[in-house]
Scaffold this motif. Structure first.
Motif: not given
Lengths: 160, 211
Positions: B129-131, B133, B137
């Motif tokens: 979720l953070v890294a 795109r 994601r």
């Protein structure tokens, strides 16, 4: 153009974010582009237009990011998805939220300013290291892949 | 409430030592870390040994789970639906992870029922979720939303892991709540998921005869 009367102005919220590692120099424009990209990637163009993110202040390890009132939680999440600024690996930690920049700047008094590397010795070699907080030591290492950082505590410097 | 990060990867897997991760985790509001390398107590944060198990078939997994040290949290990498059902039925498994990488139907209502009965937690990995795109994601968000629907119906537990290889990958509790909110999790649900590791560590085991 005359400024709108206060009652007609959009209300804003300001986030104080800490840039990790704190010794990394991050430009305000590069930070703005990174935050904007994160918001757009997460919420799309429509969401970004509603949030109106902008970096209004940047000094050392801290920055103040602006958004529209009510969108501060979305901006916190978007800031959490920032992993690099201008090609350098960083992390943004949200410290506080406020309705004024002045309230956040009062928290900046504890900002330790510019960090200078010290030389740490590992075996035969001397390598640059940054010491901050009470126990944190970040060591810069050169290897075949380029520069890498090892994050340690002061008690572990001998073990690596 | 005691909050735990269900999986971190300290040095040498990552670039940060277990003690430094513990120091940063304390600042982020956590008091327990499950670490794939090293264990102990650092700066008031308990670092618990976690064993990552990857197996080609359920028999491999069962063998590895039996060899896991006592007191360690056993985290098993999920696979397709049959594999997951078999793994969830295996005794000694604490956490099923990697569901965002598994096929779409890999964790269905049957697996959810077994997970609830056997008290096996399902890991929510924050790293993608953070890294990630774009489309990648979006797929992860969709998968987690599916899991959340099953969790609300069948009542198995979630645990939240940053899968941090570095201090820069850790996120604080407020950010974790926000990231999990992206796929519909309520704040109370996220806080309960952050406290799941404590329950897994205090799990009642079989009665042993001590001579």
């Amino acid at each position: 153009m005359r400024a709108r009367p206060k009652a007609l102005r959009a209300k804003r919220r300001y986030l104080l974010v800490r840039i990790l590692p704190p010794w990394r120099e991050v430009g305000q424009k590069a930070l703005y582009l990174a935050v904007n990209e994160a918001v757009t990637a997460l919420f799309g163009d429509v969401g970004a237009a509603e949030i109106e993110p902008a970096v209004v202040y940047s000094s050392g390890e801290y920055a103040v990011v602006r958004c529209r009132r009510g969108a501060e939680d979305d901006l916190v999440v978007a800031c959490a998805t920032v992993t690099a600024v201008d090609g350098e690996r960083v992390s943004l930690r949200t410290v506080a939220t406020s309705g004024t920049i002045a309230a956040l700047k009062r928290r900046l008094e504890r900002d330790e300013g510019r960090y200078e590397p010290e030389e740490a010795r590992y075996g035969e070699n001397g390598v640059p290291a940054f010491r901050y907080g009470r126990h944190k030591v970040d060591v810069l290492q050169e290897n075949i892949k380029g520069e890498s950082i090892v994050f340690l505590t002061d008690s572990e410097r001998e073990e690596i | 409430m005691a909050y735990a990060d269900a999986c971190v990867h300290p040095y040498p897997s990552g670039d940060t030592t277990a003690a430094r991760l513990a120091l940063e985790a304390r600042a982020c509001g956590f008091d327990t870390l499950v670490s794939t390398a090293g264990a102990g107590e650092f700066f008031g944060v308990t670092v618990v040994k976690g064993v990552l198990v990857r197996g080609r078939n359920p028999r491999d997994v069962a063998r590895s789970v039996r060899r896991a040290p006592e007191g360690a949290l056993v985290l098993v990498e999920g696979g397709d639906d049959g594999f997951n059902r078999a793994v969830l039925s295996t005794g000694g498994v604490d956490v099923l992870r990697g569901m965002h990488r598994a096929p779409r139907r890999a964790f269905d209502f049957v697996a959810a029922k077994i997970a609830a009965e056997r008290a096996v937690a399902v890991e929510i990995d924050l790293a993608p979720l953070v890294a990630w795109r774009g489309r990648e994601r979006q797929k992860v968000l969709g998968r987690y939303a599916d899991l959340l629907g099953l969790q609300r119906k069948y009542g198995f537990s979630f645990c939240v892991a940053s899968n941090a290889h570095s201090v820069l990958d850790l996120r604080n509790v407020r950010e974790t709540v926000g990231l999990c909110g992206l796929f519909g999790m309520e704040e109370a649900e996220v806080r309960a998921a952050l406290a799941t590791v404590d329950a897994l560590l205090d799990r009642e085991g079989p009665v042993r005869v001590v001579t």
